[in-house]
Design a protein around this motif. Sequence first.
Motif, PDB file in Angstrom:
ATOM      1  N   ILE A   1      46.662  16.147  15.411  1.00 46.32           N
ATOM      2  CA  ILE A   1      45.964  16.483  14.168  1.00 46.32           C
ATOM      3  C   ILE A   1      44.572  17.027  14.465  1.00 46.32           C
ATOM      4  O   ILE A   1      44.123  18.021  13.870  1.00 46.32           O
ATOM      5  CB  ILE A   1      45.891  15.241  13.251  1.00 46.32           C
ATOM      6  N   GLY A   2      43.888  16.405  15.419  1.00 42.59           N
ATOM      7  CA  GLY A   2      42.558  16.909  15.781  1.00 42.59           C
ATOM      8  C   GLY A   2      42.603  18.297  16.383  1.00 42.59           C
ATOM      9  O   GLY A   2      41.741  19.143  16.093  1.00 42.59           O
ATOM     10  N   TYR A   3      43.622  18.536  17.216  1.00 42.99           N
ATOM     11  CA  TYR A   3      43.753  19.870  17.821  1.00 42.99           C
ATOM     12  C   TYR A   3      43.985  20.932  16.756  1.00 42.99           C
ATOM     13  O   TYR A   3      43.339  21.988  16.750  1.00 42.99           O
ATOM     14  CB  TYR A   3      44.897  19.844  18.825  1.00 42.99           C
ATOM     15  N   HIS A   4      44.938  20.660  15.856  1.00 42.44           N
ATOM     16  CA  HIS A   4      45.217  21.645  14.807  1.00 42.44           C
ATOM     17  C   HIS A   4      44.034  21.795  13.848  1.00 42.44           C
ATOM     18  O   HIS A   4      43.786  22.886  13.332  1.00 42.44           O
ATOM     19  CB  HIS A   4      46.476  21.240  14.044  1.00 42.44           C
ATOM     20  N   LYS A   5      43.315  20.713  13.630  1.00 48.31           N
ATOM     21  CA  LYS A   5      42.120  20.806  12.795  1.00 48.31           C
ATOM     22  C   LYS A   5      41.079  21.707  13.445  1.00 48.31           C
ATOM     23  O   LYS A   5      40.444  22.537  12.779  1.00 48.31           O
ATOM     24  CB  LYS A   5      41.544  19.412  12.565  1.00 48.31           C
TER      25      LYS A   5
ATOM     26  N   ALA B   1      50.993   7.074  17.833  1.00 44.50           N
ATOM     27  CA  ALA B   1      49.881   7.217  16.888  1.00 44.50           C
ATOM     28  C   ALA B   1      48.714   7.968  17.524  1.00 44.50           C
ATOM     29  O   ALA B   1      48.090   8.830  16.899  1.00 44.50           O
ATOM     30  CB  ALA B   1      49.436   5.837  16.407  1.00 44.50           C
ATOM     31  N   ILE B   2      48.435   7.644  18.791  1.00 45.80           N
ATOM     32  CA  ILE B   2      47.339   8.337  19.484  1.00 45.80           C
ATOM     33  C   ILE B   2      47.643   9.815  19.636  1.00 45.80           C
ATOM     34  O   ILE B   2      46.795  10.683  19.376  1.00 45.80           O
ATOM     35  CB  ILE B   2      47.086   7.675  20.851  1.00 45.80           C
ATOM     36  N   GLU B   3      48.878  10.132  20.055  1.00 47.92           N
ATOM     37  CA  GLU B   3      49.238  11.536  20.223  1.00 47.92           C
ATOM     38  C   GLU B   3      49.233  12.278  18.893  1.00 47.92           C
ATOM     39  O   GLU B   3      48.844  13.446  18.816  1.00 47.92           O
ATOM     40  CB  GLU B   3      50.625  11.641  20.879  1.00 47.92           C
ATOM     41  N   THR B   4      49.671  11.600  17.835  1.00 43.56           N
ATOM     42  CA  THR B   4      49.625  12.225  16.505  1.00 43.56           C
ATOM     43  C   THR B   4      48.201  12.520  16.093  1.00 43.56           C
ATOM     44  O   THR B   4      47.894  13.594  15.550  1.00 43.56           O
ATOM     45  CB  THR B   4      50.297  11.303  15.474  1.00 43.56           C
ATOM     46  N   TRP B   5      47.313  11.582  16.364  1.00 45.88           N
ATOM     47  CA  TRP B   5      45.899  11.802  16.026  1.00 45.88           C
ATOM     48  C   TRP B   5      45.311  12.953  16.845  1.00 45.88           C
ATOM     49  O   TRP B   5      44.563  13.768  16.328  1.00 45.88           O
ATOM     50  CB  TRP B   5      45.120  10.515  16.273  1.00 45.88           C
ATOM     51  N   ARG B   6      45.678  12.972  18.135  1.00 44.66           N
ATOM     52  CA  ARG B   6      45.204  14.084  18.959  1.00 44.66           C
ATOM     53  C   ARG B   6      45.750  15.422  18.464  1.00 44.66           C
ATOM     54  O   ARG B   6      45.035  16.432  18.438  1.00 44.66           O
ATOM     55  CB  ARG B   6      45.608  13.863  20.407  1.00 44.66           C
TER      56      ARG B   6
END
Length: 491
Positions: free
Chosen positions: A128-132, A121-126
């Motif tokens: 998503i933040g990177y691509h954002k 979940a943490i890596e997915t959030w990271r």
Amino acid sequence: MANQILLEICCYYCTEMDDIFSRLLSLTSCITRRVIEFIEDLVLRDVIRLLRDSEINSCCKQPAIGTCTGFLDRDAIYLEDLSLINSGSEIVYRNYSRGVHFVFKGLTLPISFFEFAWRAAIETWRCIGYHKGCVHARLQSIVSRVLRTLNGSSDDIGWLQASPEMAPVEDGSARFLELLQETRNGVHKLPDSFVYLLIPGLFSNHGPLYFVSTKRFFSKMGLACHIAKIHSEASVEHNAWELKQYIEELYWGSGKRVMLLGHSKGGVDAAAALSIYSQELRDKVAGLALVQSPYGGTPIASDILREGQVADKETRRIMEFLICKLIKGDIRALEDLTYEKRKEFIRKHKLPDNIPLISFHSEASVAPGVLATMSHIAHAELPWLPRILNEDADDDAIFAARKVPVIVPVSAAMAITALHLQLRYGEKSDGLVTCRDAEVPGSVVVKPDKKLDHSWMVYSSWKKEPTEPDACEMCEALLTMLVELGKRASK
């Protein structure tokens, strides 16, 4: 752990068993059990580390009695000398000799799955933040390019007049009109004590009759007149060196000072020669007239080659193909006319103060009737035509005999670009150069009252008006005025 696994594997292989399938099954079970135990031990170590960290933090907040020690067994975790009793609001720690036995056997797999899910979940959030962030940066880049494209040259046009260190100009339009009228009445004041050098502009190599009629007009009056044989599609500094050599050759060959008249980029090249080689040319050049020259730059070149705008790389590749591949020129010939390059060059190289200067600029007509006008003649070279003239004919006549007129809607093209510059920037221009960018600081500015596009001064007109002056007469009036400025400065 690894040595123990290898030892047991060797034992299994060394044992003699009758059924090979049973041996393989036993070996597989052993390896599987050892791997699972190894993973459980890793997970349990992480769990005990988390528990100890939380307990140490609690001990730091409240008075503690005793110490906390422990060791890890393969099947269980022993926390030695630790007992937690919650009595109301007070936390009391007591020591035990053996500790409390927590058995995590069977719970290690759910805990490992929970840890894996948490990290995923943490890596997915990271991610998503990177691509954002990437999308946001991309959008900002697109918006910046669009705004830069829309803004264009709005902040650059007329930058010379806005510079406080630039010398003021003088309006000489009235005197020019007087001299032009005298020229049309047959009064010719140009002295033969000078050599007159005409310097063509960009792409003049592909218009072989560029300035030819003006040269012939001067030669009929007995004046020494030449057209500079330079590569018009070369850079400004390269042409400045060529002109310096050309001027010195004319000066030492005739013993007369040289009067320069440059059209379009030819005026910029001539000004660069005087700026860079001011010491060598100080006593050899009598004056310079810049006719429709983008001395401060031109929005056409800047808008085409500006970096950071929409499709800038694609546009540059197209221009490099047209200039470098198709007509065998140098892309710097166009780059040197951008505002960025002109600012850099002018701040580095100043024009000498002792040379008379004239800036001639005009405004193209944008009337609706001009858009459908084919008013100028270009010439196509046909070198395979037989030589029909006699041996005594001069080179200009032989050269002209191998040309055929080709009607080109130059006026229509200039009217369209002039209308574009007027609507986009609100600037008057001759179709390629704005009036403000053509004014050289410290010069005498000439603004004719007639609508003239950028190519009018060098190409013959399809329909000549007997009552109107032509380009040859205007060039004579400009040079006559330049001679007067030189006499006034020498007094």
